[in-house]
Design an enzyme around this catalytic site. Structure first.
Site, PDB file in Angstrom:
ATOM      1  N   ASP A 227       0.879  -1.159   0.000  1.00 38.14           N
ATOM      2  CA  ASP A 227       0.000   0.000   0.000  1.00 38.14           C
ATOM      3  C   ASP A 227       0.924   1.219   0.000  1.00 38.14           C
ATOM      4  O   ASP A 227       2.099   1.133   0.359  1.00 38.14           O
ATOM      5  CB  ASP A 227      -0.964   0.010   1.195  1.00 38.14           C
TER       6      ASP A 227
HETATM    7  C1  BGC Z   1      -4.940   3.290  -0.095  1.00 34.50           C
HETATM    8  C2  BGC Z   1      -5.031   2.296  -1.241  1.00 34.50           C
HETATM    9  C3  BGC Z   1      -4.801   2.989  -2.541  1.00 34.50           C
HETATM   10  C4  BGC Z   1      -3.462   3.689  -2.495  1.00 34.50           C
HETATM   11  C5  BGC Z   1      -3.127   4.449  -3.763  1.00 34.50           C
HETATM   12  C6  BGC Z   1      -3.666   4.114  -0.152  1.00 34.50           C
HETATM   13  O1  BGC Z   1      -3.706   5.147   0.763  1.00 34.50           O
HETATM   14  O2  BGC Z   1      -5.010   2.618   1.136  1.00 34.50           O
HETATM   15  O3  BGC Z   1      -6.288   1.663  -1.218  1.00 34.50           O
HETATM   16  O4  BGC Z   1      -4.868   2.081  -3.591  1.00 34.50           O
HETATM   17  O5  BGC Z   1      -3.452   4.633  -1.426  1.00 34.50           O
HETATM   18  O6  BGC Z   1      -3.942   5.560  -3.868  1.00 34.50           O
END
Ligand code: BGC
Length: 755
Positions: A227
């Site tokens: 993530d």
């Molecule tokens: C989120 C993800 C997301 C990623 C990219 C993170 O903060 O938890 O779900 O895909 O950011 O935006």
């Protein structure tokens, strides 16, 4: 793209660089070897493709905002969810995106989780099936997916650091199962690790979850991506099974990997494995045909269809569908300013937005429709708006109250504080329904809200969730009867926050959250407690009615390896066409460990014309009867009796079918030095070996206490006193009567069993 050749030609520095993003949304290219960058983009209910690859919060390119996962899940229609996936992939191809960052399959442990709108369900089977369908849809067009957030990321509070403390059985049965189903059935190109720790280890470094379970047990062959910002130690993460760190660039991380290989603390084979997986992912992305644009109208229409099929009719005293009404009061800001998606990384810049009020006007052409705002955009009190609404409602034949939670309440990054609508909204509903009993409440929210204060006073409630950009169309179609609602809840609506399973262990403290309710989340909890809920899991009304008949099984007794088939005839007994979601739950009559009362193991949605009957057949395999047994360290199917419950909701069981499962392989004994008398007696081999010992003990007891059970001497039943004591400890009291010291004696018995 020749993966072997590129891999062979890469320098150590290039390999390390490939394992960290080049920008916020792209992987690192190696131009001299002809390796392009792969582009990733959020997810999960549409694309958030930023025009530049830098920057996280830029306004994204227009894309279709489909209903969010809560509403998609309420369709219980995997084919429809698959078609959403295909449409998202078409948009990805038009916007040069290789991997869509979704679906999200985290369980709804508490209705407070800020991101529940992005997740499907409180039930892992349902969530897993829907996620697999979305993945299959997207990947069928040559675009990848990222199944997220792995694992046990069920709240936003301290999401970057909190330690989720969860026992392995709960992890396996509840929190991993949806991932497992989606991985096995969908083979997503990537899996995204979560930010949090799981039992002390960050998701980005979790050898057990990434290497052992995901890859080793489930056969995942793709890339594990972090993530955004979830990596703490790049080398530990590589060893733990994480291939790609996002976002980039991060030169220091790349250098750390190079240094570790050179110092001999990171095996280059580990790096090579990650690089190979990444190269394969980039290569797959190159296989797809880029397109120019996509069919905006067709995707908008699909978004409307999904919303219409997912909307759940929660209450209806007969007022809906609206028929022949001439004076309608439309009240509530969200009729004009629709609230159709949540906050955070999933926030989409829609291609267009259907306005509920306009869509209604278009379908109730002959009626006179008034509109007033009712409540402001925030939680402020505005008695003046209530006064206006009451006047309009009183003058109309029916009041349609469009109530949306303020948009900032449900978002990534923080959780909700309560289940409540704003005070203004509650006061508005009460005041309007007091003057106009024919009041319909239409809700927009991502997760359950409390309704106890007002639900008895209104005629109907329509749960339209976060309905996506075309939700306005869907609401109008449901209200007017153009669409017969067929959504059913994929989560329980509790009466009060205090009733919810995680209430006492939410959101954690001192850096950790303990999943103290164990397996019992959602309906598993309410079932076991026999607790009242507002609306149960699997519930939803229709404008028609369905009768279930002739429920039957393929065999009353079956072998685990063969599984069993359940069939039931469903008839539309009303006057309009409709769709019914048939649910199949399994109840285990007797198990070694505590189990939920019942668990969803199959479902099917069937469309029926008035008077039509169709047979629905659902197949159950051995896994449907199994549970994770910590002593065996695996899923086990215990032989014995089960009841199969054919149901219209988790509390509306239409048929109970008793079956007996036999097993092809007897379970190995798990007796050990600490096993209790009860455990020895429950084990067929243990019981046989223990028989002479028990006889001797019974004789000794007779000598001491006469023919009774011992209650004369000590005021208790001797057997009850010792039955949950380790055999070895019990034998300490009879050591003189044994040929060997108790420990050696029990060790001998255990050896005989294992032989
Ligand atoms: C989120 C993800 C997301 C990623 C990219 C993170 O903060 O938890 O779900 O895909 O950011 O935006």
């Amino acid at each position: 793209m020749d993966v072997d050749k590129i891999l062979a030609g890469m320098t150590l520095e290039e390999k390390a660089a490939l394992c960290t993003g080049d920008t916020a949304w792209t992987t690192t290219p190696v131009e001299r070897l002809g390796l392009p960058a792969a582009v990733v983009s959020d997810g999960p209910h549409g694309l958030r493709r930023t025009p530049e690859n830098t920057g996280l919060g830029q306004r994204s390119l227009p894309a279709t905002c489909f209903p969010t996962a809560s509403l998609q899940a309420s369709t219980w229609n995997t084919a429809l969810v698959r078609s959403v996936g295909e449409a998202i992939a078409e948009e990805a191809l038009a916007m040069d995106v290789n991997v869509v960052l979704g679906p999200g399959v985290n369980m709804k442990r508490s209705p407070l989780c800020g991101r529940n709108f992005e997740y499907y369900s409180e039930d892992p089977f349902l969530a897993g099936q829907l996620a697999a369908a979305l993945i299959q849809g997207i990947q069928s067009r040559g675009v990848g997916t990222s199944l997220k957030h792995y694992a046990a990321n069920n709240q936003e509070f301290q999401r970057f650091s909190i330690d989720t403390r969860v026992d392995e059985r709960t992890l396996r049965e509840i929190y991993l199962t949806a991932f497992e189903i989606a991985v096995r059935q969908g083979q997503p190109w990537t899996v995204m690790c979560s930010y949090n720790k799981i039992n002390g280890t960050y998701g980005s470094e979790h050898d057990f979850l990434l290497n052992q379970v995901l890859r080793g047990e489930w056969g995942f062959e793709g890339v594990v991506v972090s993530d955004w910002g979830a990596v703490h130690n790049r080398v530990a993460a590589l060893k733990g099974g994480l291939d790609l760190e996002m976002p980039g660039p991060k030169p220091l991380r790349v250098q750390a990997v190079v240094d570790a290989v050179q110092a001999g603390t990171l095996d280059v084979a580990v790096l090579d494995r990650a690089v190979r997986r990444l190269l394969e992912m980039v290569a797959k992305g190159q296989g797809a045909q880029r397109t120019q644009g996509f069919d905006i109208e067709a995707h908008h229409a699909l978004a409307a269809r999904v919303a219409a099929e997912g909307i759940v009719l929660l209450k209806n005293d007969g007022i809906l569908p609206l028929c022949g009404v001439e004076r309608v009061a439309v009240i509530g800001r969200s009729a004009e300013q629709p609230h159709y998606q949540g906050g955070g990384s999933s926030h989409i810049n829609p291609t267009k937005v259907a306005v509920p009020l306009e869509e209604l006007r278009a379908r109730l052409g002959q009626a006179s429709i008034t509109y007033c705002e009712g409540y402001p955009a925030d939680a402020a009190a505005r008695p003046d708006l209530i006064g206006e609404a009451v006047a309009q409602a009183a003058a109309a034949e029916v009041a349609l109250l469009y109530i949306a939670l303020p948009s900032y309440i449900e978002s990534e990054g923080y959780d909700r504080q309560s289940l409540d609508l704003t005070e203004q909204q509650v006061a508005l509903i009460k005041a309007v329904s007091a003057v106009q009993p024919r009041t319909v409440v239409i809700l927009n929210n991502g997760a359950p809200v409390a309704m106890g204060e007002w639900i008895d006073g209104v005629a109907a409630v329509v749960e339209a969730y976060m309905m996506g950009q075309a939700g306005g169309v869907a609401i109008a179609e449901v209200l007017t009867g153009a669409v017969n609602p067929s959504g059913k809840l994929a989560e329980t609506f509790p009466e009060a926050l205090e009733d919810t399973p995680a209430y006492l262990n939410w959101p954690g403290e001192a850096g950790a959250v303990r999943y103290g309710e164990g397996l019992f989340i959602g309906y598993r909890y309410y079932d076991k407690k026999g607790a009242r809920v507002l609306f149960p899991f699997g519930y939803g009304l229709s404008y028609t009615s369905f009768a279930y008949s002739n429920a039957r099984v393929s065999a009353d007794t079956f072998m685990d390896v063969d599984g069993v088939q359940v069939s039931v005839d469903v008839t539309n007994t009303g006057c309009v066409a409709g769709q019914e979601v048939v649910q199949l739950y399994v109840h285990d009559c007797q198990a070694d460990l505590v189990r939920p009362e019942k668990e969803l193991k199959g479902f099917a949605k069937v469309a029926l014309e008035p008077g039509e009957t169709r047979t629905v057949t659902i197949t159950l395999d051995a896994r449907a009867f199994s549970y994770w047994h910590p002593d065996h360290g695996r899923w086990i199917a215990e032989p014995g009796d089960f009841t199969l419950l054919v149901a219209a909701s988790s509390v509306d069981v239409r048929a109970c079918l008793p079956v007996t499962m036999q097993v092809s392989q007897p379970l190995p004994s798990v007796l050990d030095m600490e096993s209790t008398m009860r455990e020895w007696l429950a084990d067929p081999q243990g019981k046989a070996l223990l028989a002479p010992v028990l006889e001797e003990m019974a004789a000794a007891s007779r000598r001491l206490f006469g023919e009774g059970d011992g209650s004369e001497g000590l005021g208790l039943n001797i057997m009850d006193m010792f039955v949950d004591t380790p055999l070895v400890s019990v034998l300490e009291f009879r050591a003189g009567a044994l040929p060997k010291p108790p420990e050696a004696f029990v060790a001998d018995l255990l050896q005989q069993i294992r032989r």
